[in-house]
Design a protein around this motif. Structure first.
Motif, PDB file in Angstrom:
ATOM      1  N   HIS A 475       0.679  -1.157   0.259  1.00 23.72           N
ATOM      2  CA  HIS A 475       0.012  -0.080  -0.001  1.00 23.72           C
ATOM      3  C   HIS A 475       0.981   1.190   0.043  1.00 23.72           C
ATOM      4  O   HIS A 475       0.458   2.354  -0.577  1.00 23.72           O
ATOM      5  CB  HIS A 475      -0.753  -0.086   1.243  1.00 23.72           C
ATOM      6  CG  HIS A 475      -1.955  -1.103   1.393  1.00 23.72           C
ATOM      7  ND1 HIS A 475      -1.549  -2.421   2.067  1.00 23.72           N
ATOM      8  CD2 HIS A 475      -3.006  -1.179   0.852  1.00 23.72           C
ATOM      9  CE1 HIS A 475      -2.552  -3.192   2.043  1.00 23.72           C
ATOM     10  NE2 HIS A 475      -3.252  -2.546   1.368  1.00 23.72           N
ATOM     11  N   ARG A 491      -1.605   3.561  -3.165  1.00 22.80           N
ATOM     12  CA  ARG A 491      -2.650   3.305  -3.726  1.00 22.80           C
ATOM     13  C   ARG A 491      -3.824   3.480  -2.525  1.00 22.80           C
ATOM     14  O   ARG A 491      -3.630   3.632  -1.506  1.00 22.80           O
ATOM     15  CB  ARG A 491      -2.921   1.726  -4.248  1.00 22.80           C
ATOM     16  CG  ARG A 491      -2.452   0.589  -3.107  1.00 22.80           C
ATOM     17  CD  ARG A 491      -2.302  -0.821  -3.997  1.00 22.80           C
ATOM     18  NE  ARG A 491      -1.935  -1.632  -3.082  1.00 22.80           N
ATOM     19  CZ  ARG A 491      -3.097  -2.831  -2.666  1.00 22.80           C
ATOM     20  NH1 ARG A 491      -4.048  -2.472  -2.626  1.00 22.80           N
ATOM     21  NH2 ARG A 491      -2.396  -3.596  -1.864  1.00 22.80           N
ATOM     22  N   LEU A 594      -6.545   6.402 -10.604  1.00 24.36           N
ATOM     23  CA  LEU A 594      -6.186   5.094  -9.630  1.00 24.36           C
ATOM     24  C   LEU A 594      -7.518   4.827  -8.596  1.00 24.36           C
ATOM     25  O   LEU A 594      -7.779   3.676  -8.524  1.00 24.36           O
ATOM     26  CB  LEU A 594      -4.906   5.325  -8.933  1.00 24.36           C
ATOM     27  CG  LEU A 594      -4.348   3.854  -8.037  1.00 24.36           C
ATOM     28  CD1 LEU A 594      -4.409   2.910  -8.917  1.00 24.36           C
ATOM     29  CD2 LEU A 594      -3.074   4.384  -7.349  1.00 24.36           C
ATOM     30  N   CYS A 595      -7.905   5.523  -7.991  1.00 26.17           N
ATOM     31  CA  CYS A 595      -9.208   5.289  -7.221  1.00 26.17           C
ATOM     32  C   CYS A 595     -10.385   4.920  -7.946  1.00 26.17           C
ATOM     33  O   CYS A 595     -10.813   3.893  -7.338  1.00 26.17           O
ATOM     34  CB  CYS A 595      -9.493   6.620  -6.407  1.00 26.17           C
ATOM     35  SG  CYS A 595      -8.196   7.197  -5.033  1.00 26.17           S
ATOM     36  N   ASN A 598      -9.469   1.319  -8.764  1.00 30.45           N
ATOM     37  CA  ASN A 598      -9.618   0.000  -7.598  1.00 30.45           C
ATOM     38  C   ASN A 598     -10.873  -0.179  -7.251  1.00 30.45           C
ATOM     39  O   ASN A 598     -11.182  -1.135  -6.758  1.00 30.45           O
ATOM     40  CB  ASN A 598      -8.782   0.884  -6.459  1.00 30.45           C
ATOM     41  CG  ASN A 598      -7.359   0.422  -6.629  1.00 30.45           C
ATOM     42  OD1 ASN A 598      -6.892  -0.681  -6.132  1.00 30.45           O
ATOM     43  ND2 ASN A 598      -6.459   1.445  -7.345  1.00 30.45           N
ATOM     44  N   LYS A 599     -11.881   1.139  -7.522  1.00 23.85           N
ATOM     45  CA  LYS A 599     -13.081   0.678  -7.404  1.00 23.85           C
ATOM     46  C   LYS A 599     -13.955  -0.154  -8.341  1.00 23.85           C
ATOM     47  O   LYS A 599     -14.899  -0.898  -8.178  1.00 23.85           O
ATOM     48  CB  LYS A 599     -14.002   2.220  -7.518  1.00 23.85           C
ATOM     49  CG  LYS A 599     -13.884   2.720  -6.067  1.00 23.85           C
ATOM     50  CD  LYS A 599     -14.449   4.279  -6.243  1.00 23.85           C
ATOM     51  CE  LYS A 599     -14.146   5.185  -4.943  1.00 23.85           C
ATOM     52  NZ  LYS A 599     -14.878   6.258  -4.831  1.00 23.85           N
ATOM     53  N   GLN A 602     -10.532  -5.745 -10.223  1.00 23.78           N
ATOM     54  CA  GLN A 602     -10.097  -6.403  -9.200  1.00 23.78           C
ATOM     55  C   GLN A 602      -8.525  -6.383  -9.551  1.00 23.78           C
ATOM     56  O   GLN A 602      -8.146  -6.199 -10.825  1.00 23.78           O
ATOM     57  CB  GLN A 602     -10.304  -7.886  -9.407  1.00 23.78           C
ATOM     58  CG  GLN A 602     -11.754  -8.252  -8.828  1.00 23.78           C
ATOM     59  CD  GLN A 602     -12.203  -9.660  -8.951  1.00 23.78           C
ATOM     60  OE1 GLN A 602     -11.453 -10.562  -9.354  1.00 23.78           O
ATOM     61  NE2 GLN A 602     -13.556 -10.231  -8.604  1.00 23.78           N
ATOM     62  N   ARG A 603      -7.715  -6.481  -8.555  1.00 20.72           N
ATOM     63  CA  ARG A 603      -6.317  -6.491  -8.636  1.00 20.72           C
ATOM     64  C   ARG A 603      -5.746  -7.952  -8.991  1.00 20.72           C
ATOM     65  O   ARG A 603      -6.510  -8.874  -8.662  1.00 20.72           O
ATOM     66  CB  ARG A 603      -5.461  -5.991  -7.514  1.00 20.72           C
ATOM     67  CG  ARG A 603      -5.976  -4.559  -7.066  1.00 20.72           C
ATOM     68  CD  ARG A 603      -5.185  -4.347  -5.788  1.00 20.72           C
ATOM     69  NE  ARG A 603      -3.608  -3.978  -6.150  1.00 20.72           N
ATOM     70  CZ  ARG A 603      -3.178  -2.885  -6.727  1.00 20.72           C
ATOM     71  NH1 ARG A 603      -3.757  -1.980  -6.956  1.00 20.72           N
ATOM     72  NH2 ARG A 603      -1.613  -3.039  -6.830  1.00 20.72           N
ATOM     73  N   HIS A 605      -4.381  -5.100 -11.902  1.00 23.92           N
ATOM     74  CA  HIS A 605      -4.939  -4.643 -13.268  1.00 23.92           C
ATOM     75  C   HIS A 605      -3.893  -3.634 -13.769  1.00 23.92           C
ATOM     76  O   HIS A 605      -3.088  -2.899 -13.181  1.00 23.92           O
ATOM     77  CB  HIS A 605      -6.076  -3.714 -13.026  1.00 23.92           C
ATOM     78  CG  HIS A 605      -6.621  -3.030 -14.136  1.00 23.92           C
ATOM     79  ND1 HIS A 605      -6.292  -1.967 -14.630  1.00 23.92           N
ATOM     80  CD2 HIS A 605      -7.952  -3.240 -14.693  1.00 23.92           C
ATOM     81  CE1 HIS A 605      -6.960  -1.395 -15.626  1.00 23.92           C
ATOM     82  NE2 HIS A 605      -8.017  -2.270 -15.794  1.00 23.92           N
ATOM     83  N   ALA A 608      -3.821   0.270 -13.648  1.00 26.87           N
ATOM     84  CA  ALA A 608      -3.541   0.575 -12.174  1.00 26.87           C
ATOM     85  C   ALA A 608      -2.137   0.468 -11.673  1.00 26.87           C
ATOM     86  O   ALA A 608      -1.473   1.206 -10.834  1.00 26.87           O
ATOM     87  CB  ALA A 608      -4.505  -0.324 -11.100  1.00 26.87           C
ATOM     88  N   GLU A 612       0.506   3.328 -10.366  1.00 29.26           N
ATOM     89  CA  GLU A 612       1.004   3.334  -9.101  1.00 29.26           C
ATOM     90  C   GLU A 612       2.589   3.467  -9.459  1.00 29.26           C
ATOM     91  O   GLU A 612       3.275   4.390  -8.705  1.00 29.26           O
ATOM     92  CB  GLU A 612       1.030   2.016  -8.456  1.00 29.26           C
ATOM     93  CG  GLU A 612      -0.392   1.721  -7.870  1.00 29.26           C
ATOM     94  CD  GLU A 612      -0.530   0.253  -7.535  1.00 29.26           C
ATOM     95  OE1 GLU A 612       0.120  -0.384  -7.297  1.00 29.26           O
ATOM     96  OE2 GLU A 612      -1.945  -0.066  -7.214  1.00 29.26           O
TER      97      GLU A 612
END
Length: 635
Positions: A475, A491, A594-595, A598-599, A602-603, A605, A608, A612
């Motif tokens: 994170h 993230r 990025l937010c 993530n919503k 699924q990771r 990705h 994403a 990062e």
């Protein structure tokens, strides 16, 4: 303990592996020390100087050659080496500072130039060249302080009359550029200071109020989010309890604060360390270098001695905790730090956390290794105890255990309780989790592409940062500002979620096997994070699309806005490839995008991960980061 007598090393090793489990910790240390004496491999300790006028002159001549070829950075490096090895005081030292000031003038480092000139003048620079040095000083003052209109009015050859008229200004500026009071220098255009934050965390003053430290039943510490955290937020800022600069950066970075500086100053006694300012030099002597310097003056340590960074950082931990021996007795008599040293390595935070107090290092939290010193038996290498015994031998020749005196007659005496305690303390410090302090360089490639390279310049013990556990999909990331670490979220983090850092490479940068091999080697544990359990692929093998989290995604994310952001993100990719990572507005956009990702997905990705990565590069580029620019050359 029985007297030891062995005719061969093999007999001693057989004794070690057969009886070590029945020996106490103190006996193991004593056995290792006796082994060194028996093998007669203890270094010869005698007063000697690493300073050399001949060596200083040699480096100066090499610098002169580079200067004539207009290789100014190389010239400055040789002059710095000359500063390091020149006797104090000496004409060689004054000339080294004066010659380096000429380089600083060429590459338009006016402040460093003035400081080096004043250092040379304080060291009685030869009268034959003093006028040239004063002329350079006046020119530098004009460039640094006098308005451009005034500077243009006068030619490059400053008259005596003008020097007289400028006398008051020179006197005033001499106070500002007094080498004894000068602040550390910022010598590179792309360098940034660590951000200053007004944290309101009552238990952890140097951390955000959005985090807390927890400890489980097995003494494993973790950091938990107490509120929602956005990408880019600063969660903690910490200076090291103790740190050590890598050998290859001795002539480019300050040994105390790790600042990259082209105008480093000497240590008066040894040539093993250099500093960016008198302030850092004084601080180093007060915290760790007074004892180190005594060792260096008797036993100069070089690359051939193969002393690892973590061993040296552990030694500095000992020096800092005991105030270089002055508070050794207080530490020994402390109820927590008495021998045998406590085996509980973690605790919940119920009182204010202080990174500068040894208790924060002592309760550093448990990983998966065995931490009980008394349990260190044959599986704990004999070489480790032998190395500790060597450090103890070096300390016996310094003022660490009392007034500095000739102690040759005491070398055959058994180790005292104080000496055995120090050895055990050093052993425990070797178990600390050390973190790399990094520095980045910028290199322009073909087609205006920019390549950024980040390398470790040293390691340190960061008690708070060590509370973050490991995941291959972290994170947060740590960014180095001089020797200070800044922890930022890269993230989104939910309230109540455990916050993870990454100790080695990220999941998309190496296979599960590669990552766990590095973790086992450096930290003695294997990872069981989600990427490892699910064996997530590396970046190049990730699918182009990821699963949508749920059908509710279109209710929490504006799909039209998401499409607009996606289009903008694709346009910005080229900008990132060319190294343009300094625009805060662009980073703010990346964090918002990025937010959204993530919503929705699924990771792992791909977009994403790219987001990062670009966010990480931005914050890295405003930390320990520099590019070499030689300025305009004069005819």
């Amino acid at each position: 303990m029985e007297n030891l007598c062995f005719s061969e090393s093999s007999q001693f090793r057989q004794f070690w592996f057969e009886k070590v489990d029945r020996l106490s910790l103190n006996e193991k240390i004593q056995v290792a020390y006796e082994f060194l004496k028996w093998r007669k491999v203890l270094p010869t300790m005698q007063k000697q100087s690493s300073k050399s006028a001949a060596k200083a002159t040699e480096y100066k001549n090499l610098g002169n050659n580079e200067f004539r070829c207009k290789n100014y950075i190389e010239a400055a490096n040789f002059y710095t080496k000359s500063v390091s090895v020149a006797p104090v005081p000496s004409t060689e030292l004054a000339i080294a500072y004066a010659n380096r000031s000429a380089v600083m003038a060429k590459i338009t480092r006016d402040r460093e130039c003035l400081l080096d000139i004043n250092r040379a003048l304080q060291l009685n620079y030869p009268e034959t060249g003093k006028q040239k040095l004063l002329d350079r000083k006046i020119k530098c003052i004009i460039q640094f302080r006098i308005a451009m209109s005034v500077a243009k009015e006068f030619s490059s050859s400053v008259t005596y009359a003008f020097k007289t008229r400028l006398g008051v200004v020179v006197e005033e500026l001499d106070k500002e550029f007094d080498p004894d009071r000068a602040e550390p220098l910022e010598t590179h255009a792309l360098r940034f200071r660590a951000p200053k934050m007004d944290f309101k965390n009552k238990l952890i003053p140097n951390a955000s109020e959005k985090i807390e430290i927890k400890c489980d039943s097995e003494n494993r510490t973790s950091v938990i989010a107490t509120a929602r955290i956005k990408p880019g937020e600063i969660l903690a800022i910490e200076k090291p309890y103790a740190a050590n600069l890598a050998e290859e950066y001795r002539y480019t970075n300050c040994a105390n604060c790790f600042l990259r500086c082209e105008a480093l100053i000497h240590c008066p006694t040894c040539s093993m360390v250099m500093f960016c300012s008198e302030i850092c030099r004084k601080n180093a002597f007060e915290t760790f270098h007074r004892i180190e310097c005594q060792i260096f003056s008797m036993f100069p340590i070089g690359k051939e001695d193969n002393i690892s960074l973590n061993k040296w950082a552990a030694f500095r931990t000992l020096l800092v905790a005991t105030k270089q021996g002055k508070e050794l007795d207080q530490l020994m008599n402390h109820p927590v730090y008495k021998l045998p040293l406590a085996t509980k390595f973690g605790r919940d935070l119920k009182e204010k956390f202080n990174s500068e107090d040894y208790s924060s290092v002592f309760y550093h939290g448990k990983r998966s290794r065995s931490n009980k010193l008394e349990n260190y038996g044959s599986e704990f290498s004999l070489s480790v105890f032998v190395n500790v015994a060597k450090w103890l031998y070096l300390l016996r020749h310094t003022s660490f255990f009392g007034e500095l005196e000739d102690k040759k007659e005491n070398l055959d005496a058994p180790l005292s309780d104080r000496e055995l305690y120090v050895a055990a303390f050093f052993l425990r410090s070797l178990q600390s989790d050390f973190r790399f302090i990094k520095e980045g360089t910028e290199e322009k490639m073909a087609c205006d592409h920019v390549q950024n390279t980040f390398s470790p310049i040293g390691i340190g013990i960061f008690p708070l940062m060590n509370r973050f556990d490991h995941s291959c999909d972290p994170h947060v990331m740590m960014f180095s500002y001089e020797n200070t670490l800044v922890c930022r979220a890269i993230r989104p983090i939910k309230a109540g979620e455990q916050i993870f850092d990454c100790y080695t490479r990220l999941f998309h940068q190496g296979t599960k096997y590669q990552r766990n091999l590095e973790l086992k080697e450096r930290f003695n544990f294997e990872c069981n994070c989600k990427p490892c359990e699910m064996n997530w692929p590396i970046f190049d093998k990730l699918p182009k699309t990821s699963k949508v989290i749920s059908d509710k995604s279109n209710k929490v994310v504006d799909l039209k806005k998401f499409a607009k952001y996606t289009k903008k993100f694709e346009k910005l990719r080229k900008q990132f490839e060319y190294g343009d990572l300094h625009d805060p507005a662009v980073v703010e956009f990346l964090c918002k995008f990025l937010c959204m990702l993530n919503k929705m997905f699924q990771r792992p990705h791909k977009d994403a991960i790219d987001c990062e990565t670009y966010i990480e590069r931005h914050y890295s580029a405003i930390a320990n980061f520099y590019s070499v620019e030689e300025g305009e050359e004069e005819d």
